[in-house]
Scaffold this active site. Structure first.
Site, mmCIF file in Angstrom:
data_model
loop_
_atom_site.group_PDB
_atom_site.id
_atom_site.type_symbol
_atom_site.label_atom_id
_atom_site.label_comp_id
_atom_site.label_asym_id
_atom_site.label_seq_id
_atom_site.Cartn_x
_atom_site.Cartn_y
_atom_site.Cartn_z
ATOM 1 N N ARG A 46 29.613 23.469 -12.879
ATOM 2 C CA ARG A 46 30.831 23.178 -12.111
ATOM 3 C C ARG A 46 31.670 24.447 -11.971
ATOM 4 O O ARG A 46 32.228 24.751 -10.928
ATOM 5 C CB ARG A 46 31.643 22.050 -12.773
ATOM 6 C CG ARG A 46 33.015 21.882 -12.150
ATOM 7 C CD ARG A 46 33.656 20.517 -12.371
ATOM 8 N NE ARG A 46 33.387 19.904 -13.652
ATOM 9 C CZ ARG A 46 33.935 20.277 -14.812
ATOM 10 N NH1 ARG A 46 34.808 21.272 -14.863
ATOM 11 N NH2 ARG A 46 33.627 19.659 -15.934
ATOM 12 N N TYR A 99 41.845 19.067 13.331
ATOM 13 C CA TYR A 99 40.634 18.302 13.026
ATOM 14 C C TYR A 99 41.030 16.954 12.396
ATOM 15 O O TYR A 99 41.901 16.919 11.517
ATOM 16 C CB TYR A 99 39.748 19.110 12.070
ATOM 17 C CG TYR A 99 38.565 18.337 11.552
ATOM 18 C CD1 TYR A 99 37.495 18.046 12.386
ATOM 19 C CD2 TYR A 99 38.523 17.869 10.251
ATOM 20 C CE1 TYR A 99 36.407 17.317 11.926
ATOM 21 C CE2 TYR A 99 37.436 17.145 9.774
ATOM 22 C CZ TYR A 99 36.387 16.867 10.619
ATOM 23 O OH TYR A 99 35.326 16.140 10.160
ATOM 24 N N ASP A 171 41.564 27.305 9.702
ATOM 25 C CA ASP A 171 40.259 26.647 9.753
ATOM 26 C C ASP A 171 39.516 27.271 10.930
ATOM 27 O O ASP A 171 39.826 27.021 12.089
ATOM 28 C CB ASP A 171 40.440 25.141 9.940
ATOM 29 C CG ASP A 171 39.106 24.384 9.984
ATOM 30 O OD1 ASP A 171 38.072 25.012 10.272
ATOM 31 O OD2 ASP A 171 39.123 23.165 9.748
ATOM 32 N N LYS A 196 28.683 22.967 9.833
ATOM 33 C CA LYS A 196 28.503 23.185 11.265
ATOM 34 C C LYS A 196 27.649 24.444 11.494
ATOM 35 O O LYS A 196 26.499 24.453 11.125
ATOM 36 C CB LYS A 196 29.878 23.255 11.938
ATOM 37 C CG LYS A 196 30.857 22.170 11.450
ATOM 38 C CD LYS A 196 30.444 20.756 11.824
ATOM 39 C CE LYS A 196 31.215 19.687 11.067
ATOM 40 N NZ LYS A 196 32.665 19.763 11.163
HETATM 41 C C1 LIG Z 1 33.698 19.198 10.357
HETATM 42 C C2 LIG Z 1 34.984 19.915 10.239
HETATM 43 C C3 LIG Z 1 35.729 19.890 9.046
HETATM 44 C C4 LIG Z 1 35.299 19.069 7.845
HETATM 45 O O1 LIG Z 1 34.133 19.551 7.275
HETATM 46 P P1 LIG Z 1 33.096 18.603 6.459
HETATM 47 O O2 LIG Z 1 32.056 19.594 6.065
HETATM 48 O O3 LIG Z 1 32.633 17.565 7.424
HETATM 49 O O4 LIG Z 1 33.843 18.021 5.324
HETATM 50 C C5 LIG Z 1 36.901 20.606 9.001
HETATM 51 N N1 LIG Z 1 37.345 21.306 10.064
HETATM 52 C C6 LIG Z 1 36.668 21.354 11.222
HETATM 53 C C7 LIG Z 1 37.218 22.141 12.356
HETATM 54 C C8 LIG Z 1 35.474 20.662 11.353
HETATM 55 O O5 LIG Z 1 34.813 20.697 12.519
#
Ligand SMILES: *Cc1c(COP(=O)(O)O)cnc(C)c1O
Length: 381
Positions: A46, A99, A171, A196
């Site tokens: 962890r 998001y 982000d 992604k």
């Molecule tokens: C998918 C996404 C998230 C969340 O990520 P997860 O891996 O699904 O928890 C956060 N910000 C953006 C812009 C995203 O496309």
């Protein structure tokens, strides 16, 4: 070294791993001490794991950062950053077209815990000047945004936030480190859903954070260990493997998305195309300054602004799967109104331009002729 070289080599020294060319998957929860009180690089998985450490160091290099941190998902990464930066009574100002998962976390978890949340249209930086106060401890940005690819000026907004003693988090999932480096633009924290483009093959859930400041790194790392939302070594391995081809994939995503945006723009069934690479896109000039290319997402409004029209398009498409998520090698279509933004009140969707007859396309890296032919047949009468 250049980006493509770092994506393949950064953060990993095979001399420390039996000369294994790929970082091994350290599938172990615990590491043995030589003697009581020994100082060890890894003790318990962890707190730290060598496969994860390779990924964290690689991400740090790609974001020109001192430190990287990996989490079990993008949301776990966002949660750790929010908890490290905010306490009850503090305020966070966030972009309005956030998001959906981040919107839910802020409004349903952080706000009840006593954090004030203000959502604002920050495409005009003066809106931040009007809202920010000494209580503001964090500015939460996303650029480009989902689904209409809105842009905010990270450098300008960071200056304003720092003048008021607030930290800035970005982000940068839609851009990836290949197209944009928020820390170089003045932000304090960059967050990615590596689920992604970074992992890139729709087979892993993982989140990443990069920072320069040592104290901030300690604070987020403390939450990482204390709350324990860490990724397993296999997912770290898959993400590292994905990152090795990020530059190749992103260039193809960008090439294909440009072709799709141009094609759809002159299509009689399409009302409007949202893509930062189009000169008429509201964030086009900013995207040219802030990003190296325009990304792989294209959103459209159909002329027939109905759920049925969007559904017909999704059903007729053969290559594009109707699915959440984005950034994988395969093309996907998302009905933002009912899917990614399904939980948002209709008035707010209307305000943000999320329509029943709108879809978001994550353009994959299939052959562009096949992608265009698929769109052509799906949009035909
Ligand atoms: C998918 C996404 C998230 C969340 O990520 P997860 O891996 O699904 O928890 C956060 N910000 C953006 C812009 C995203 O496309």
């Amino acid at each position: 070294m250049k980006f493509a070289t770092r994506s393949i080599h950064a953060g990993y020294d095979n001399a420390e791993h039996s000369k294994a060319v790929m970082p091994p998957v350290y599938q172990t929860s615990v590491f043995e001490y030589g003697h009581v009180g020994e100082s060890m690089p890894f003790v318990y998985a962890r707190t730290g794991n060598p496969t994860r450490a390779a990924l964290e160091a690689c991400l740090a290099s790609l974001e020109n950062a001192r430190h990287g941190l990996a989490f079990a998902s993008g949301m776990a990464a966002i949660d750790a950053v929010l908890r490290a930066c905010l306490k009850p009574g503090d305020e966070v100002i966030a972009v309005a077209d956030l998001y959906g998962g981040a919107y839910r976390l802020l409004s349903k978890v952080m706000e009840p815990a006593g954090v004030k949340i203000t959502f604002a249209d920050l495409s005009d930086s003066r809106n931040l000047t009007a809202l920010i106060s000494a209580r503001t401890r964090l500015l939460w940005l996303e650029s480009p945004t989902n689904p209409l690819l809105g842009m905010v000026d990270i450098a300008e907004l960071s200056k304003i936030a720092h003048a008021h003693g607030s930290r800035v988090a970005v982000d940068s999932t839609f851009a990836t480190p290949y197209l944009q480096n928020p820390l170089d633009l003045g932000a304090d924290i960059v967050v990615h859903s590596a689920t992604k483009y970074l992992a890139g093959h729709s087979d892993v859930l993982l989140g990443l954070v990069a920072v320069n400041d040592d104290a901030l790194h300690r604070e987020i790392k403390f939450i990482q260990n204390a709350a324990g939302a860490v990724p397993g070594p296999q997912d770290c391995f898959l993400t590292l493997r994905g990152i090795k081809t990020l530059h190749l994939r992103m260039d193809r995503h960008c090439d294909n998305a440009e072709r799709v945006a141009n094609y759809l723009q002159s299509h009689p069934k399409v009302e409007r195309v949202f893509f930062p690479g189009l000169p008429e896109h509201p964030g086009h000039d900013l995207a040219r300054r802030q990003m190296r290319r325009f990304g792989g997402i294209v959103s459209i409004w159909l002329k027939d602004d109905s759920r049925e029209a969007a559904s017909r398009l999704a059903e007729r498409l053969r290559l594009f799967a109707l699915a959440e998520s984005l950034g994988g090698v395969e093309s996907l279509i998302n009905h933002s109104y009912t899917m990614s933004h399904g939980g948002m009140p209709p008035e707010q969707k209307a305000q943000l331009g999320i329509r029943e007859g709108g879809v978001r396309l994550s353009i994959g890296i299939e052959d562009i002729e096949d992608i265009l032919a698929d769109l052509e047949q799906a949009l035909a009468d």
